[in-house]
Design a protein around this motif. Structure first.
Motif, PDB file in Angstrom:
ATOM      1  N   PHE A 151      -7.492   6.260  -7.791  1.00  0.00           N
ATOM      2  CA  PHE A 151      -8.437   5.374  -8.466  1.00  0.00           C
ATOM      3  C   PHE A 151      -9.863   5.884  -8.293  1.00  0.00           C
ATOM      4  CE2 PHE A 151      -4.875   2.552  -7.176  1.00  0.00           C
ATOM      5  CZ  PHE A 151      -4.367   2.346  -8.455  1.00  0.00           C
ATOM      6  N   VAL A 173       0.842  -1.203   0.000  1.00  0.00           N
ATOM      7  CA  VAL A 173       0.000   0.000   0.000  1.00  0.00           C
ATOM      8  C   VAL A 173       0.871   1.245   0.000  1.00  0.00           C
ATOM      9  CG1 VAL A 173      -1.764   1.257   1.279  1.00  0.00           C
ATOM     10  CG2 VAL A 173      -1.897  -1.218   1.094  1.00  0.00           C
ATOM     11  N   ALA A 178      -3.279   5.970  -1.202  1.00  0.00           N
ATOM     12  CA  ALA A 178      -3.035   4.920  -2.187  1.00  0.00           C
ATOM     13  C   ALA A 178      -4.218   4.724  -3.122  1.00  0.00           C
ATOM     14  CB  ALA A 178      -2.707   3.608  -1.491  1.00  0.00           C
ATOM     15  N   PHE A 179      -5.419   4.842  -2.592  1.00  0.00           N
ATOM     16  CA  PHE A 179      -6.582   4.521  -3.405  1.00  0.00           C
ATOM     17  C   PHE A 179      -7.355   5.735  -3.899  1.00  0.00           C
ATOM     18  CE2 PHE A 179      -5.771   0.677  -0.896  1.00  0.00           C
ATOM     19  CZ  PHE A 179      -5.510  -0.173  -1.955  1.00  0.00           C
ATOM     20  N   SER A 180      -6.989   6.932  -3.465  1.00  0.00           N
ATOM     21  CA  SER A 180      -7.705   8.128  -3.919  1.00  0.00           C
ATOM     22  C   SER A 180      -7.537   8.404  -5.416  1.00  0.00           C
ATOM     23  CB  SER A 180      -7.305   9.347  -3.092  1.00  0.00           C
ATOM     24  OG  SER A 180      -5.940   9.616  -3.235  1.00  0.00           O
TER      25      SER A 180
END
Length: 189
Positions: free
Chosen positions: A147, A36, A143-145
């Protein structure tokens, strides 16, 4: 005298099982990072480099009048730090898996480089140092923002593009109607 209502005297700051951990730093050259953090740090630093390049490119375009040679030079100046950051993050990631830094060359092999995203790190301390601490909420969001941002942009594009096409069609029809010859237009008397 033993009072059962006293606070415990044990040192609670020490983790159990003698597991050493450390807090990874974004710009460190050594150490381990997990999956991550690899995504978050790589995307974060890359976005910062792209943002700086966009600002510098705008200034360069204004000063040179849009000369292509200057933009090509800017492209090379952007690619070099991106490649360096990619390899540094990959070295730290493969070190987390207990592998030599030379395994970071895997990032140039398409599809095989996904191993960096999916392979777990070694638990506990390995020859490259202690395991990184558990990911914070900020690291997970970072990490996922990107996307989630891409999904939101896609949804907005799916809504906005048809609306814009309908607007342009109405504007074109209104323009054609106003450009029609005067005798074909019916004027109410």
């Amino acid at each position: 005298m033993n009072n059962p209502y006293n606070a415990p005297a044990a040192d609670m700051s020490v983790q159990g099982n003698n597991v050493d951990t450390y807090q990874p730093q974004v710009f460190a050259m050594k150490g381990r990072i997990g999956r991550v953090r690899y995504i978050a740090y790589s995307m974060g630093v890359s976005m910062a480099i792209y943002f700086a390049a966009a600002i510098f490119g705008g200034i360069l375009m204004a000063l040179t009048g849009g000369k292509q040679g200057a933009l090509i030079a800017l492209g090379f100046l952007v690619i070099i730090p991106l490649i360096a950051v990619s390899f540094i993050m990959a070295i730290r990631r493969v070190n987390d898996m207990g592998q030599s830094g030379w395994m970071s060359l895997i990032i140039v092999v398409p599809l095989l480089n996904l191993w960096l995203l999916f392979a777990p790190g070694t638990p506990g301390t390995n020859e490259y140092g202690p395991a990184p601490v558990k990911n914070s909420t900020g690291v997970i969001l970072a990490a996922f923002s990107p996307f989630l941002f891409a999904v939101v942009i896609g949804i907005l594009a799916a809504i906005a593009i048809p609306a814009y096409q309908a607007y342009t069609n109405k504007a074109r029809a209104a323009l054609e109607q106003s450009a029609a010859p005067a005798e074909t237009q019916a004027v109410p008397e």
